[in-house]
Write an enzyme that holds these catalytic residues in place. Sequence first.
Site, mmCIF file in Angstrom:
data_model
loop_
_atom_site.group_PDB
_atom_site.id
_atom_site.type_symbol
_atom_site.label_atom_id
_atom_site.label_comp_id
_atom_site.label_asym_id
_atom_site.label_seq_id
_atom_site.Cartn_x
_atom_site.Cartn_y
_atom_site.Cartn_z
ATOM 1 N N ARG A 1 -103.313 -38.648 -96.506
ATOM 2 C CA ARG A 1 -104.082 -37.464 -97.282
ATOM 3 C C ARG A 1 -105.316 -37.386 -98.357
ATOM 4 N NH1 ARG A 1 -98.547 -32.818 -97.404
ATOM 5 N NH2 ARG A 1 -98.889 -32.183 -95.443
ATOM 6 N N GLY B 1 -96.819 -28.049 -90.828
ATOM 7 C CA GLY B 1 -95.650 -26.536 -90.696
ATOM 8 C C GLY B 1 -97.523 -26.033 -90.946
ATOM 9 N N GLY C 1 -97.020 -34.575 -91.944
ATOM 10 C CA GLY C 1 -96.904 -35.276 -92.721
ATOM 11 C C GLY C 1 -95.664 -36.104 -92.541
ATOM 12 N N LYS D 1 -84.444 -30.364 -88.406
ATOM 13 C CA LYS D 1 -84.098 -28.949 -88.192
ATOM 14 C C LYS D 1 -84.630 -27.660 -87.075
ATOM 15 C CE LYS D 1 -83.338 -25.756 -91.921
ATOM 16 N NZ LYS D 1 -83.966 -25.476 -93.537
HETATM 17 C C1 3PG Z 1 -97.042 -29.711 -97.305
HETATM 18 O O1 3PG Z 1 -96.314 -30.983 -97.128
HETATM 19 O O2 3PG Z 1 -96.764 -29.437 -95.201
HETATM 20 C C2 3PG Z 1 -98.373 -29.200 -97.079
HETATM 21 O O3 3PG Z 1 -98.745 -30.070 -98.271
HETATM 22 C C3 3PG Z 1 -97.707 -27.796 -97.803
HETATM 23 O O4 3PG Z 1 -96.682 -27.780 -99.027
HETATM 24 P P1 3PG Z 1 -95.754 -26.938 -98.695
HETATM 25 O O5 3PG Z 1 -95.076 -26.341 -97.892
HETATM 26 O O6 3PG Z 1 -95.578 -27.073 -99.661
HETATM 27 O O7 3PG Z 1 -96.829 -25.620 -98.732
#
Ligand code: 3PG
Length: 414
Positions: free
Chosen positions: A42, A395, A371, A210
Amino acid sequence: MAPSLDDLLSTGVRGRTVLVRSDLNVPLDSSGDAPRVTDDGRLRASLPVLRKLTGAGASVIVMAHLGRPKGTPDERYSLKPAVARLAELADFPVGLAADTTGDNAGELAAALAGGSVLVLENVRFDPRETSKDDGERQAFAAELAALTGDNGAYVDDAFGAVHRKHASVYDIASLLPSYQGDLVKTEVEVLQRLTGTPVAPFVVVLGGSKVSDKLAVIENLLGTADRILVGGGMVFTFLAAQGHSVGASLLEEDQLDVVKGYLQRAEQAGTEFVLPTDIVVAAKFSADAAHETVPADGIEGSSFGADGLGLDIGPESGAAFAASIATAGTVFWNGPMGVFEFEAFAGGTKAVAQALTEATSRGALTVVGGGDSAAAVRSLGFTDNQFGHISTGGGASLEYLEGKELPGLTALGQ
Ligand code: 3PG
Ligand code: MG
């Protein structure tokens, strides 16, 4: 279309301060004396936009989060290790403020030279960043915007956070002229290819622990994906939904009916679920646990009986998944197939990663989302250029494929 970074550059940024939201949320190993970044993907992905802006003479202030601190400064979530690594990778000066919108950030921002980057400390050290209260978030966003002085601008380059309605992602865009960073632009373009008319067969590989995290995306992909290959911890809820015993493996009982519904609807929707036929079962959750490969419908038949814990898909399943991927025109993969951090349970994830690299070489579009999956392929020795696209957002990419509205994109007028 949201205005792009190039639109901003064409207005001229020399002498101006530009606030950039980046995703510097990297995994850390905190077991040694000093925390160490274990995957800098990242950070590397954030560099091009910072390079363009500093190269054009802007003073750049970066807003970023790390982990999920509870709205108060917490050394464990400091951006220090991430910024130290970013500074090593960068060919322009990079500094870190001791606070987010406090005195130190204010002084450093006011003195920031053109061509330099100042990263603010973790925006989540302030509870207003993630507040559900619009007024609180706006007030924090106003403090962030004020750091740019007159004639500031905002660039959103944090694709991994576009699904968050947070002050530094969402509210800030109403306070400054706002532009879409190149990383967000590329990520969205790739995901549009998946949600548009992907080259068939469109194969989706889902894993991770999950099943509840993946329900909405499965719902949206039924009928769009030709095949959904399921592995990882979530597969045991699928196997249980088919009536098999899963021993002590991860099981989300409250999702059983939903999963049964998907399995029933799949055929009519034109989507085939491909489930593993063999499972690597272990005596316990550890790197050196005794383990055996057994048929997926006979997990309790291993020597560990009902205590057996499924930690990976078996080699026969890995080969079948690879064969399925081998015929794909488009592949989206999110979530490891097993506990890849332990060598004994990394086989399934390796087989899928390897199959994606081969699909890439023969011209299929391959996208690795998230990630965790990105860190998995890198830690298994694969390189980014072996895949069509490695998304920085787990996400965020899932929510995009779910068809949800993403606040960070909405805020930019997209
Ligand atoms: C991630 O790691 O998916 C992003 O940096 C967002 O982080 P978060 O899910 O804590 O909002
Ligand atoms: Mg995450």
